[in-house]
Write a protein that holds these residues in place. Structure first.
Motif, short mmCIF file in Angstrom:
data_model
loop_
_atom_site.label_atom_id
_atom_site.label_comp_id
_atom_site.label_asym_id
_atom_site.label_seq_id
_atom_site.Cartn_x
_atom_site.Cartn_y
_atom_site.Cartn_z
N GLY A 129 -4.19 1.15 -4.82
CA GLY A 129 -3.71 1.48 -3.48
C GLY A 129 -2.21 1.65 -3.39
N VAL A 130 -1.52 1.54 -4.55
CA VAL A 130 -0.06 1.57 -4.55
C VAL A 130 0.43 2.61 -5.55
N ARG A 131 1.38 3.42 -5.11
CA ARG A 131 2.12 4.28 -6.03
C ARG A 131 3.53 3.70 -6.12
N LEU A 132 3.82 3.03 -7.23
CA LEU A 132 5.07 2.31 -7.40
C LEU A 132 6.09 3.17 -8.12
N ILE A 133 7.28 3.30 -7.51
CA ILE A 133 8.38 4.02 -8.13
C ILE A 133 9.57 3.07 -8.24
N GLY A 134 9.93 2.73 -9.46
CA GLY A 134 11.09 1.90 -9.70
C GLY A 134 12.34 2.75 -9.84
N VAL A 135 13.42 2.34 -9.18
CA VAL A 135 14.67 3.10 -9.19
C VAL A 135 15.78 2.19 -9.69
N HIS A 168 0.84 -1.20 0.00
CA HIS A 168 0.00 0.00 0.00
C HIS A 168 0.87 1.24 0.00
N GLY A 169 0.29 2.35 -0.38
CA GLY A 169 0.99 3.63 -0.32
C GLY A 169 2.12 3.74 -1.32
N LEU A 170 3.12 4.53 -0.95
CA LEU A 170 4.28 4.75 -1.82
C LEU A 170 5.27 3.60 -1.65
N VAL A 171 5.51 2.88 -2.73
CA VAL A 171 6.44 1.75 -2.72
C VAL A 171 7.63 2.09 -3.60
N LEU A 172 8.82 2.09 -3.00
CA LEU A 172 10.05 2.30 -3.75
C LEU A 172 10.71 0.95 -3.99
N ASP A 173 11.02 0.66 -5.24
CA ASP A 173 11.71 -0.58 -5.59
C ASP A 173 13.09 -0.21 -6.10
N PHE A 174 14.12 -0.44 -5.24
CA PHE A 174 15.48 -0.09 -5.59
C PHE A 174 16.13 -1.20 -6.40
N ALA A 175 16.83 -0.78 -7.49
CA ALA A 175 17.41 -1.73 -8.44
C ALA A 175 16.32 -2.61 -9.04
N CYS A 176 15.31 -1.95 -9.57
CA CYS A 176 14.09 -2.64 -10.02
C CYS A 176 14.28 -3.44 -11.30
N GLY A 177 15.28 -3.08 -12.12
CA GLY A 177 15.36 -3.73 -13.41
C GLY A 177 14.18 -3.33 -14.29
N GLN A 178 13.72 -4.27 -15.09
CA GLN A 178 12.63 -3.98 -16.02
C GLN A 178 11.47 -4.94 -15.78
N SER A 179 10.40 -4.43 -15.17
CA SER A 179 9.18 -5.21 -14.89
C SER A 179 9.50 -6.57 -14.27
N PRO A 180 10.12 -6.60 -13.10
CA PRO A 180 10.46 -7.88 -12.48
C PRO A 180 9.23 -8.70 -12.13
N SER A 181 9.39 -10.01 -12.05
CA SER A 181 8.25 -10.91 -11.82
C SER A 181 7.58 -10.68 -10.47
N TYR A 182 8.32 -10.20 -9.48
CA TYR A 182 7.70 -10.00 -8.17
C TYR A 182 6.70 -8.84 -8.17
N TRP A 183 6.76 -7.96 -9.16
CA TRP A 183 5.71 -6.94 -9.26
C TRP A 183 4.35 -7.59 -9.46
N GLN A 184 4.32 -8.62 -10.28
CA GLN A 184 3.06 -9.34 -10.50
C GLN A 184 2.68 -10.15 -9.27
N VAL A 185 3.67 -10.80 -8.65
CA VAL A 185 3.41 -11.62 -7.47
C VAL A 185 2.83 -10.78 -6.34
N LEU A 186 3.38 -9.58 -6.14
CA LEU A 186 2.92 -8.69 -5.07
C LEU A 186 1.78 -7.78 -5.49
N GLU A 187 1.34 -7.92 -6.75
CA GLU A 187 0.22 -7.14 -7.29
C GLU A 187 0.47 -5.64 -7.15
N LEU A 188 1.68 -5.23 -7.58
CA LEU A 188 2.07 -3.83 -7.48
C LEU A 188 1.63 -3.01 -8.69
N LYS A 189 1.53 -3.65 -9.84
CA LYS A 189 1.13 -2.94 -11.05
C LYS A 189 -0.39 -2.79 -11.10
#
Length: 219
Positions: A59-65, A34-55
């Motif tokens: 309820g989530v503002r996802l920022i990949g870094v 929930h909320g603001l989620v920062l993903d450090f060293a995110c790469g390109q659309s990693p599989s855990y984004w789907q697993v954690l339902e981040l996309k």
């Protein structure tokens, strides 16, 4: 225990036993995104984004870094220097299979702690049995004791540290380049090694030897 069908499907998608088991562990926390989620060293659309339902999660503002602009992250940044975010900004930070790359893991975790809100969560995965993978560097491997030490020094509390795999699956991970044809041999070897891990753990009192760890820590 991961089903053979799951192993088969994920292997066909190019996943290693490490990534399959990590994602299997992460799925238990998807309701906590929930909320603001920062993903450090995110790469390109990693599989855990789907697993954690981040996309596409309202309820989530996802920022990949990431340092590499070609991967098209939300923010391009060098994670070896102070992070380009204000104090107490993020509700959750993800650091997936990256801590071994930074020159100073403690400094990086202190920066991660700084940008998290009070009560925020860090989800971290780190390797122990792992080939040399310079991306673009490769400095560290982590035991459970070193994880606890680094997180404590950095101001994190309430650790949940989950070992990923054991001796047989660690061996399978190291031997992955030889499991060919991969779509056929790899899932079978993974399944056998998971069975052997369970049997060996019950039969012998040996020191732990996981591939790595998944950690959830709170501020």
């Amino acid at each position: 225990m991961v089903s053979f069908k799951k192993l088969w499907n994920e292997t066909k998608r190019g996943k290693t036993i490490w990534r399959i088991l990590v994602n299997q562990t992460l799925v238990q926390w998807k309701e906590q995104m929930h909320g603001l989620v920062l993903d450090f060293a995110c790469g390109q659309s990693p599989s855990y984004w789907q697993v954690l339902e981040l996309k596409d999660n309202p309820g989530v503002r996802l920022i990949g870094v990431d340092y590499n602009p070609l991967l098209r992250p939300t923010v391009v940044a060098d994670l070896n220097i102070p992070l380009p975010f204000k104090n107490n900004t993020a509700d959750l930070v993800i650091v997936s299979s990256f801590l071994y790359i930074v020159r100073d893991p403690r400094a990086f975790l202190c920066e991660t702690r700084r940008v998290l809100k009070q009560g925020g969560t860090l989800i971290l995965s780190v390797p122990l049995i792992f080939p040399h993978v310079p991306e673009p560097s490769d400095y560290w491997r982590f035991t459970e004791e070193s994880i606890k030490y680094l997180l404590s020094l950095s101001g994190f509390t309430n650790f949940t540290i989950i070992p990923i795999g054991e001796r047989w699956t660690a061996a399978a991970y190291l031997l992955d380049p030889f499991l060919r044809p991969r779509w056929l041999i790899a899932p079978l070897v993974y399944w056998i090694c998971l069975k052997l891990d369970t049997w060996t753990t019950k039969r012998f009192k040996l020191p732990k030897c996981p591939i790595g760890y998944v950690i959830k820590a709170r501020v």
